[in-house]
Write a protein that holds these residues in place. Structure first.
Motif, PDB file in Angstrom:
ATOM      1  N   LYS A   1      53.393   3.643  23.418  1.00 56.36           N
ATOM      2  CA  LYS A   1      53.684   2.239  23.736  1.00 56.36           C
ATOM      3  C   LYS A   1      54.087   2.129  25.206  1.00 56.36           C
ATOM      4  CE  LYS A   1      56.434  -1.718  22.249  1.00 56.36           C
ATOM      5  NZ  LYS A   1      57.492  -2.199  21.330  1.00 56.36           N
ATOM      6  N   ASN A   2      53.383   1.266  25.916  1.00 53.97           N
ATOM      7  CA  ASN A   2      53.659   1.014  27.336  1.00 53.97           C
ATOM      8  C   ASN A   2      53.625   2.297  28.159  1.00 53.97           C
ATOM      9  OD1 ASN A   2      54.042  -1.739  26.799  1.00 53.97           O
ATOM     10  ND2 ASN A   2      56.235  -1.431  26.384  1.00 53.97           N
ATOM     11  N   GLY A   3      52.685   3.171  27.843  1.00 54.60           N
ATOM     12  CA  GLY A   3      52.516   4.417  28.591  1.00 54.60           C
ATOM     13  C   GLY A   3      53.451   5.524  28.189  1.00 54.60           C
ATOM     14  N   VAL A   4      54.373   5.262  27.215  1.00 52.42           N
ATOM     15  CA  VAL A   4      55.325   6.284  26.779  1.00 52.42           C
ATOM     16  C   VAL A   4      54.899   6.798  25.404  1.00 52.42           C
ATOM     17  CG1 VAL A   4      57.718   6.803  26.223  1.00 52.42           C
ATOM     18  CG2 VAL A   4      57.183   5.190  28.082  1.00 52.42           C
ATOM     19  N   ALA A   5      54.692   8.110  25.312  1.00 51.19           N
ATOM     20  CA  ALA A   5      54.364   8.739  24.029  1.00 51.19           C
ATOM     21  C   ALA A   5      55.650   9.233  23.393  1.00 51.19           C
ATOM     22  CB  ALA A   5      53.397   9.896  24.231  1.00 51.19           C
ATOM     23  N   THR A   6      55.998   8.685  22.242  1.00 49.17           N
ATOM     24  CA  THR A   6      57.189   9.135  21.515  1.00 49.17           C
ATOM     25  C   THR A   6      56.742  10.167  20.488  1.00 49.17           C
ATOM     26  OG1 THR A   6      58.231   6.971  21.806  1.00 49.17           O
ATOM     27  CG2 THR A   6      59.111   8.417  20.079  1.00 49.17           C
TER      28      THR A   6
ATOM     29  N   GLN B   1      58.688  10.887  25.419  1.00 51.51           N
ATOM     30  CA  GLN B   1      60.042  10.838  24.888  1.00 51.51           C
ATOM     31  C   GLN B   1      60.105  11.749  23.665  1.00 51.51           C
ATOM     32  OE1 GLN B   1      63.126   9.042  25.800  1.00 51.51           O
ATOM     33  NE2 GLN B   1      63.656  10.736  24.440  1.00 51.51           N
ATOM     34  N   PHE B   2      61.018  12.745  23.716  1.00 46.94           N
ATOM     35  CA  PHE B   2      61.130  13.714  22.629  1.00 46.94           C
ATOM     36  C   PHE B   2      62.154  13.256  21.600  1.00 46.94           C
ATOM     37  CE2 PHE B   2      59.335  16.177  26.069  1.00 46.94           C
ATOM     38  CZ  PHE B   2      58.407  16.998  25.433  1.00 46.94           C
ATOM     39  N   LEU B   3      61.842  13.431  20.305  1.00 43.04           N
ATOM     40  CA  LEU B   3      62.757  13.196  19.197  1.00 43.04           C
ATOM     41  C   LEU B   3      62.800  14.462  18.347  1.00 43.04           C
ATOM     42  CD1 LEU B   3      61.680   9.605  17.990  1.00 43.04           C
ATOM     43  CD2 LEU B   3      63.482  10.203  19.634  1.00 43.04           C
ATOM     44  N   ILE B   4      63.994  14.743  17.781  1.00 42.20           N
ATOM     45  CA  ILE B   4      64.159  15.878  16.878  1.00 42.20           C
ATOM     46  C   ILE B   4      64.536  15.328  15.506  1.00 42.20           C
ATOM     47  CG2 ILE B   4      65.318  18.063  16.424  1.00 42.20           C
ATOM     48  CD1 ILE B   4      63.594  18.043  18.961  1.00 42.20           C
ATOM     49  N   GLU B   5      63.670  15.510  14.529  1.00 37.43           N
ATOM     50  CA  GLU B   5      63.883  14.980  13.180  1.00 37.43           C
ATOM     51  C   GLU B   5      64.187  13.480  13.213  1.00 37.43           C
ATOM     52  OE1 GLU B   5      63.324  16.500  10.440  1.00 37.43           O
ATOM     53  OE2 GLU B   5      63.242  18.614  11.026  1.00 37.43           O
ATOM     54  N   GLY B   6      63.479  12.767  14.101  1.00 35.94           N
ATOM     55  CA  GLY B   6      63.616  11.310  14.193  1.00 35.94           C
ATOM     56  C   GLY B   6      64.776  10.839  15.039  1.00 35.94           C
ATOM     57  N   GLU B   7      65.560  11.741  15.624  1.00 38.30           N
ATOM     58  CA  GLU B   7      66.737  11.360  16.418  1.00 38.30           C
ATOM     59  C   GLU B   7      66.507  11.675  17.896  1.00 38.30           C
ATOM     60  OE1 GLU B   7      70.258  13.168  14.967  1.00 38.30           O
ATOM     61  OE2 GLU B   7      70.027  12.416  12.918  1.00 38.30           O
ATOM     62  N   LYS B   8      67.001  10.763  18.756  1.00 33.29           N
ATOM     63  CA  LYS B   8      66.946  11.013  20.194  1.00 33.29           C
ATOM     64  C   LYS B   8      68.173  11.839  20.596  1.00 33.29           C
ATOM     65  CE  LYS B   8      65.817   7.673  23.016  1.00 33.29           C
ATOM     66  NZ  LYS B   8      65.911   6.460  23.879  1.00 33.29           N
ATOM     67  N   LYS B   9      67.916  12.955  21.249  1.00 31.30           N
ATOM     68  CA  LYS B   9      69.003  13.821  21.717  1.00 31.30           C
ATOM     69  C   LYS B   9      68.952  13.941  23.229  1.00 31.30           C
ATOM     70  CE  LYS B   9      69.464  16.559  17.507  1.00 31.30           C
ATOM     71  NZ  LYS B   9      69.622  17.916  16.940  1.00 31.30           N
ATOM     72  N   ASP B  10      70.133  14.213  23.823  1.00 29.89           N
ATOM     73  CA  ASP B  10      70.197  14.331  25.278  1.00 29.89           C
ATOM     74  C   ASP B  10      69.682  15.670  25.770  1.00 29.89           C
ATOM     75  OD1 ASP B  10      71.238  11.796  25.504  1.00 29.89           O
ATOM     76  OD2 ASP B  10      73.318  12.488  25.435  1.00 29.89           O
ATOM     77  N   TYR B  11      69.981  16.735  24.987  1.00 31.31           N
ATOM     78  CA  TYR B  11      69.617  18.071  25.452  1.00 31.31           C
ATOM     79  C   TYR B  11      68.872  18.815  24.342  1.00 31.31           C
ATOM     80  CZ  TYR B  11      72.909  17.065  29.163  1.00 31.31           C
ATOM     81  OH  TYR B  11      73.554  16.479  30.218  1.00 31.31           O
TER      82      TYR B  11
END
Length: 287
Positions: free
Chosen positions: A217-222, A260-270
């Motif tokens: 979406k809008n050039g960002v792949a989640t 944009q990376f997600l781990i098990e559906g959650e956004k994490k900082d590191y």
């Protein structure tokens, strides 16, 4: 004494006489039809000067009807009829041609006509049901060409380690089957690692990693990965390499500018324990 013997002989003669009479009567009843027929044909009573009895003049010899043995079934007037074995008057010659025999008896003529009709019916049915031969030309014209699978040229980012132990990226071009989700197929091929012929490169994405979902979406792949994506046994260099592989492969598509990376559906900082930043979308300039 002589009188007693004479009486015994007379008794024997009388018994023999009655026995002969009984035999003649039995013979008469058995051969009655033939005897009466012969008396009528030879005009026996007229020749001896006696009027012919009425039962003799009215006598008619019964006609013998040839016995017909039922064996098989065939069609005469409807679907449930029988084939009969003809009397000796109708037969086939040694070459299979039918011998036309004129039958005097009406029953014989009827049987012959029925048999001829049945043979004609069987011949017609055989001709109608005869299998159609398929020629080589027909087979050639119906040959189906194998369906060609359309493919798409896709760039995948793997890594190589030089003699100094430095990790460098290596772009490999591979043909993947066309699909409605080319980004997903490309990332799954990347996670699976190099194939034969690509042995000069390696994959630093942790084993057991699985892509759960992907959207753009809008050039960002989640991209959503399972928890195995967090643990890299190669340390900091390994974490940086796995993120670089994903970002470079995803941004090969013109619709993707960052990931944009997600781990098990959650956004994490590191990412993991190495502290590699994934809190915001990453681009190629981050590596």
């Amino acid at each position: 004494m002589a009188s007693k013997k004479s009486n015994n002989n007379t008794g024997i003669y009388i018994a023999a006489f009655f026995l002969c009479v009984i035999l003649l009567i039995m013979l008469f009843f058995v051969k009655k039809d033939n005897i009466v027929s012969n008396l009528k044909k030879t005009n026996f009573f007229e020749r001896v000067g006696v009027s012919t009895p009425e039962f003799v003049s009215n006598h008619q010899q019964a006609q013998k009807i040839p016995q017909v043995e039922e064996k098989y079934e065939f069609n005469l007037m409807d679907d449930s009829t029988k084939t009969t074995t003809l009397p000796p008057a109708v037969s086939n010659n040694s070459e299979g041609e039918e011998i036309d025999v004129q039958a005097d008896n009406p029953i014989d003529r009827e049987i012959i006509a029925a048999t001829k009709a049945a043979e004609s019916t069987r011949t017609t049915e055989y001709e109608e049901k005869a299998p159609v031969k398929v020629t080589n030309s027909d087979q050639a014209s119906t040959k189906v060409e194998p369906t060609k699978i359309q493919s798409r040229s896709t760039n995948l980012c793997f890594v190589v380690i030089d003699s100094e132990g430095k990790v460098n990226r290596k772009i490999i071009t591979r043909n993947l089957p066309k699909s409605d989700s080319p980004l997903t197929e490309a990332l799954k091929a990347l996670i699976a690692g190099p194939i034969p012929g690509e042995s000069n490169c390696m994959n630093l994405i942790p084993p057991g990693t699985r892509l759960i979902g992907a959207s753009v979406k809008n050039g960002v792949a989640t991209l959503n990965f399972n928890e195995a994506f967090e643990f890299n046994t190669y340390g900091v260099e390994g974490c940086i390499a796995q993120l670089m592989q994903i970002v470079y492969t995803a941004t090969e598509f013109s619709t993707v500018k960052s990931v944009q990376f997600l781990i098990e559906g959650e956004k994490k900082d590191y990412l993991g324990t190495e502290g590699q930043w994934i809190g915001t979308p990453l681009t190629r300039s981050n590596f």
